[in-house]
Design a protein around this motif. Structure first.
Motif, PDB file in Angstrom:
ATOM      1  N   ALA A 187      13.431  74.582  37.370  1.00  0.00           N
ATOM      2  CA  ALA A 187      13.731  73.381  38.147  1.00  0.00           C
ATOM      3  C   ALA A 187      14.824  72.556  37.479  1.00  0.00           C
ATOM      4  O   ALA A 187      15.734  72.033  38.157  1.00  0.00           O
ATOM      5  CB  ALA A 187      12.463  72.546  38.316  1.00  0.00           C
ATOM      6  N   VAL A 188      14.753  72.418  36.152  1.00  0.00           N
ATOM      7  CA  VAL A 188      15.772  71.644  35.429  1.00  0.00           C
ATOM      8  C   VAL A 188      17.142  72.296  35.548  1.00  0.00           C
ATOM      9  O   VAL A 188      18.163  71.637  35.839  1.00  0.00           O
ATOM     10  CB  VAL A 188      15.352  71.483  33.963  1.00  0.00           C
ATOM     11  CG1 VAL A 188      16.486  70.862  33.161  1.00  0.00           C
ATOM     12  CG2 VAL A 188      14.105  70.612  33.859  1.00  0.00           C
ATOM     13  N   ARG A 189      17.209  73.615  35.335  1.00  0.00           N
ATOM     14  CA  ARG A 189      18.490  74.313  35.420  1.00  0.00           C
ATOM     15  C   ARG A 189      19.044  74.273  36.842  1.00  0.00           C
ATOM     16  O   ARG A 189      20.260  74.136  37.056  1.00  0.00           O
ATOM     17  CB  ARG A 189      18.324  75.749  34.954  1.00  0.00           C
ATOM     18  CG  ARG A 189      17.934  75.885  33.482  1.00  0.00           C
ATOM     19  CD  ARG A 189      19.020  75.324  32.575  1.00  0.00           C
ATOM     20  NE  ARG A 189      20.253  76.079  32.676  1.00  0.00           N
ATOM     21  CZ  ARG A 189      20.553  77.130  31.922  1.00  0.00           C
ATOM     22  NH1 ARG A 189      19.680  77.548  31.004  1.00  0.00           N
ATOM     23  NH2 ARG A 189      21.705  77.753  32.064  1.00  0.00           N
ATOM     24  N   ALA A 190      18.160  74.399  37.835  1.00  0.00           N
ATOM     25  CA  ALA A 190      18.616  74.321  39.221  1.00  0.00           C
ATOM     26  C   ALA A 190      19.166  72.935  39.530  1.00  0.00           C
ATOM     27  O   ALA A 190      20.179  72.784  40.235  1.00  0.00           O
ATOM     28  CB  ALA A 190      17.475  74.666  40.170  1.00  0.00           C
ATOM     29  N   GLY A 191      18.496  71.886  39.006  1.00  0.00           N
ATOM     30  CA  GLY A 191      19.013  70.529  39.207  1.00  0.00           C
ATOM     31  C   GLY A 191      20.360  70.327  38.562  1.00  0.00           C
ATOM     32  O   GLY A 191      21.261  69.699  39.135  1.00  0.00           O
ATOM     33  N   ARG A 210      15.469  74.309  43.314  1.00  0.00           N
ATOM     34  CA  ARG A 210      14.805  73.171  42.680  1.00  0.00           C
ATOM     35  C   ARG A 210      13.610  72.703  43.500  1.00  0.00           C
ATOM     36  O   ARG A 210      12.539  72.402  42.951  1.00  0.00           O
ATOM     37  CB  ARG A 210      15.805  72.027  42.516  1.00  0.00           C
ATOM     38  CG  ARG A 210      15.245  70.825  41.754  1.00  0.00           C
ATOM     39  CD  ARG A 210      16.337  69.796  41.485  1.00  0.00           C
ATOM     40  NE  ARG A 210      15.800  68.708  40.706  1.00  0.00           N
ATOM     41  CZ  ARG A 210      15.164  67.650  41.221  1.00  0.00           C
ATOM     42  NH1 ARG A 210      14.990  67.572  42.536  1.00  0.00           N
ATOM     43  NH2 ARG A 210      14.707  66.695  40.432  1.00  0.00           N
ATOM     44  N   ARG A 211      13.770  72.636  44.843  1.00  0.00           N
ATOM     45  CA  ARG A 211      12.665  72.190  45.691  1.00  0.00           C
ATOM     46  C   ARG A 211      11.474  73.146  45.608  1.00  0.00           C
ATOM     47  O   ARG A 211      10.317  72.724  45.481  1.00  0.00           O
ATOM     48  CB  ARG A 211      13.145  72.087  47.134  1.00  0.00           C
ATOM     49  CG  ARG A 211      12.063  71.530  48.074  1.00  0.00           C
ATOM     50  CD  ARG A 211      12.546  71.417  49.506  1.00  0.00           C
ATOM     51  NE  ARG A 211      12.726  72.739  50.109  1.00  0.00           N
ATOM     52  CZ  ARG A 211      13.904  73.286  50.346  1.00  0.00           C
ATOM     53  NH1 ARG A 211      15.024  72.638  50.043  1.00  0.00           N
ATOM     54  NH2 ARG A 211      14.006  74.493  50.901  1.00  0.00           N
ATOM     55  N   LEU A 212      11.755  74.434  45.653  1.00  0.00           N
ATOM     56  CA  LEU A 212      10.665  75.411  45.556  1.00  0.00           C
ATOM     57  C   LEU A 212      10.009  75.378  44.181  1.00  0.00           C
ATOM     58  O   LEU A 212       8.797  75.561  44.051  1.00  0.00           O
ATOM     59  CB  LEU A 212      11.201  76.811  45.853  1.00  0.00           C
ATOM     60  CG  LEU A 212      11.667  77.054  47.296  1.00  0.00           C
ATOM     61  CD1 LEU A 212      12.251  78.452  47.444  1.00  0.00           C
ATOM     62  CD2 LEU A 212      10.509  76.873  48.277  1.00  0.00           C
ATOM     63  N   SER A 213      10.802  75.135  43.143  1.00  0.00           N
ATOM     64  CA  SER A 213      10.238  75.071  41.790  1.00  0.00           C
ATOM     65  C   SER A 213       9.309  73.877  41.649  1.00  0.00           C
ATOM     66  O   SER A 213       8.221  73.976  41.071  1.00  0.00           O
ATOM     67  CB  SER A 213      11.369  74.985  40.761  1.00  0.00           C
ATOM     68  OG  SER A 213      12.193  76.131  40.822  1.00  0.00           O
ATOM     69  N   VAL A 214       9.740  72.715  42.193  1.00  0.00           N
ATOM     70  CA  VAL A 214       8.893  71.522  42.126  1.00  0.00           C
ATOM     71  C   VAL A 214       7.599  71.740  42.909  1.00  0.00           C
ATOM     72  O   VAL A 214       6.501  71.370  42.463  1.00  0.00           O
ATOM     73  CB  VAL A 214       9.667  70.300  42.654  1.00  0.00           C
ATOM     74  CG1 VAL A 214       8.743  69.093  42.783  1.00  0.00           C
ATOM     75  CG2 VAL A 214      10.823  69.967  41.722  1.00  0.00           C
ATOM     76  N   GLN A 215       7.716  72.358  44.085  1.00  0.00           N
ATOM     77  CA  GLN A 215       6.519  72.647  44.883  1.00  0.00           C
ATOM     78  C   GLN A 215       5.588  73.604  44.143  1.00  0.00           C
ATOM     79  O   GLN A 215       4.363  73.418  44.135  1.00  0.00           O
ATOM     80  CB  GLN A 215       6.932  73.233  46.228  1.00  0.00           C
ATOM     81  CG  GLN A 215       5.751  73.547  47.144  1.00  0.00           C
ATOM     82  CD  GLN A 215       6.217  74.155  48.459  1.00  0.00           C
ATOM     83  OE1 GLN A 215       7.396  74.184  48.777  1.00  0.00           O
ATOM     84  NE2 GLN A 215       5.257  74.658  49.232  1.00  0.00           N
ATOM     85  N   THR A 216       6.170  74.613  43.508  1.00  0.00           N
ATOM     86  CA  THR A 216       5.361  75.561  42.736  1.00  0.00           C
ATOM     87  C   THR A 216       4.672  74.877  41.566  1.00  0.00           C
ATOM     88  O   THR A 216       3.502  75.161  41.253  1.00  0.00           O
ATOM     89  CB  THR A 216       6.240  76.708  42.226  1.00  0.00           C
ATOM     90  OG1 THR A 216       6.873  77.349  43.333  1.00  0.00           O
ATOM     91  CG2 THR A 216       5.416  77.726  41.448  1.00  0.00           C
ATOM     92  N   LEU A 217       5.364  73.945  40.909  1.00  0.00           N
ATOM     93  CA  LEU A 217       4.754  73.202  39.801  1.00  0.00           C
ATOM     94  C   LEU A 217       3.560  72.384  40.273  1.00  0.00           C
ATOM     95  O   LEU A 217       2.520  72.340  39.602  1.00  0.00           O
ATOM     96  CB  LEU A 217       5.794  72.283  39.156  1.00  0.00           C
ATOM     97  CG  LEU A 217       6.690  72.901  38.089  1.00  0.00           C
ATOM     98  CD1 LEU A 217       7.737  71.891  37.635  1.00  0.00           C
ATOM     99  CD2 LEU A 217       5.867  73.374  36.902  1.00  0.00           C
ATOM    100  N   ASP A 218       3.696  71.736  41.427  1.00  0.00           N
ATOM    101  CA  ASP A 218       2.563  70.964  41.962  1.00  0.00           C
ATOM    102  C   ASP A 218       1.367  71.867  42.228  1.00  0.00           C
ATOM    103  O   ASP A 218       0.220  71.514  41.904  1.00  0.00           O
ATOM    104  CB  ASP A 218       2.991  70.249  43.244  1.00  0.00           C
ATOM    105  CG  ASP A 218       3.962  69.108  42.973  1.00  0.00           C
ATOM    106  OD1 ASP A 218       3.976  68.627  41.824  1.00  0.00           O
ATOM    107  OD2 ASP A 218       4.702  68.726  43.898  1.00  0.00           O
TER     108      ASP A 218
END
Length: 365
Positions: A187-191, A210-218
């Motif tokens: 997510a950080v690298r994508a941002g 980044r959006r999918l990574s944040v959703q996956t983290l949640d």
């Protein structure tokens, strides 16, 4: 329960029958006093389990006035199977022995034959008591064995739960320390890529990652909390997807996808989840194994069944070697089978791939 009640009834009938036969053989019809006492004793055996001591005491007159002793011995046996008072049983043996030895109305115990008969009678009554105590011990042992079996089953369940709790804790730790960390880096690298690049297509791809990574983290955080819940309290899972989420799934897939559906919103929730997960898995496979391909998702309701088709064209560039468990289609087939449906898949003539899901629907829908 019914079989035990029937067995008790048959046992009562057998005891009463034996007592009546004893009366028939040993008591004369010409003596109404003895006949009445003996018949009353035989009939009282029907109450032997409810009031064992009462029945024994009221069968003693039959022994005292006549030679009919079966009813009293049966009552003594029943008393021995229920009571744990050894002194009371010894007194009952003595009472039976003395009653049997009395020659009504004249008592004569002072001869050798009487002493021998006294010993034989006492031994008979003692044997009945020992038999009753043996039955009581056997019953207690059966109950104890049943309790031990239940305790062992409970211990095995506790051991299994403890092992499961430990495995869940280890899995939660690994998910938190390894998977969550790596997804956070993605997510950080994508941002950073989204901010630093000037290419519109690359920026859009970075935003999607980044959006999918944040959703996956949640979702990972919620799963970690579920796995760490060791108190046995029910834990709410993440909201399950429905048909209303199909459009968002298609838009976030990163694939040029055409969606055509006429499915009603009143389908059972399990069926809606099956449709969603099937489309999700199919689009994931397209993204992994057919880069550059376009996809088509068609879902229709045909009277008594839901039919979902996910197809894609041939890939336009080589697929990247990504890790795979090869359980995706197997899981879809198992999910469909639980709902009475089927999943079929295979390559198409133009070099693409097609997956078909068919699920039956209840008529009341």
């Amino acid at each position: 329960m019914m079989s035990r009640r029937c067995a008790d009834t048959l046992r009562d009938v057998a005891f009463v029958g034996a007592a009546l036969l004893d009366v028939r053989v040993n008591v004369s019809l010409d003596d109404p006093l003895r006949m009445g006492a003996a018949l009353a004793a035989a009939c009282l055996l029907l109450l032997r389990r409810r009031w064992p001591l009462f029945v024994f005491l009221f069968t003693l007159p039959a022994v005292l006035f006549s030679d009919a002793v079966v009813a009293c011995l049966a009552a003594l046996y029943t008393l021995a199977t229920f009571t744990r008072r050894r002194t009371l049983l010894a007194a009952c043996v003595m009472a039976f022995t003395l009653s049997d030895m009395v020659s009504w109305p004249r008592l004569d115990l002072w001869n050798t034959a009487a002493v021998i008969t006294l010993g034989y009678t006492a031994a008979t009554a003692a044997a009945v008591v020992f038999l009753g105590q043996l039955v009581q011990a056997r019953r207690d042992l059966s109950l104890r064995l049943a309790e031990i079996s239940l305790a062992r089953d409970h211990e095995r369940r506790l051991t299994a739960q403890a092992a499961l709790a430990q495995e869940r804790a280890e899995l939660a730790r690994e998910m938190h320390d390894v998977v969550s960390h790596q997804v956070s880096l993605i997510a950080v690298r994508a941002g950073a890529l989204q901010v630093g690049t000037g290419d519109a297509e690359a920026k859009d791809a970075a935003a999607t990652i980044r959006r999918l990574s944040v959703q996956t983290l949640d979702e990972l955080r919620h799963m970690v909390n579920v796995l760490r819940d060791s108190q046995g309290r029910p834990t709410e899972l993440t909201p399950q997807p429905s048909l209303a989420d199909l459009r968002r799934l298609v838009d976030a897939s990163g694939i040029d996808t055409e969606l055509a559906t006429d499915l009603p919103g009143g389908l059972p929730s399990a069926l809606q989840r099956a449709v969603y997960r099937t489309v999700q898995e199919a689009l994931t496979n397209v993204r992994k194994h057919a880069p550059g391909a376009t996809a088509t998702v068609r879902a229709s309701y045909q009277g008594d069944a839901v039919r979902v088709t996910v197809s894609n064209t041939a890939p336009t560039r080589p697929a990247l070697p990504l890790p795979s468990s090869h359980y995706g289609l197997v899981g879809l087939r198992q999910r469909a089978a639980l709902l009475g449906g089927t999943v079929t898949s295979g390559p198409t003539a133009d070099g693409g791939y097609e997956l078909l899901l068919e699920l039956p629907v209840e008529e009341e829908l």
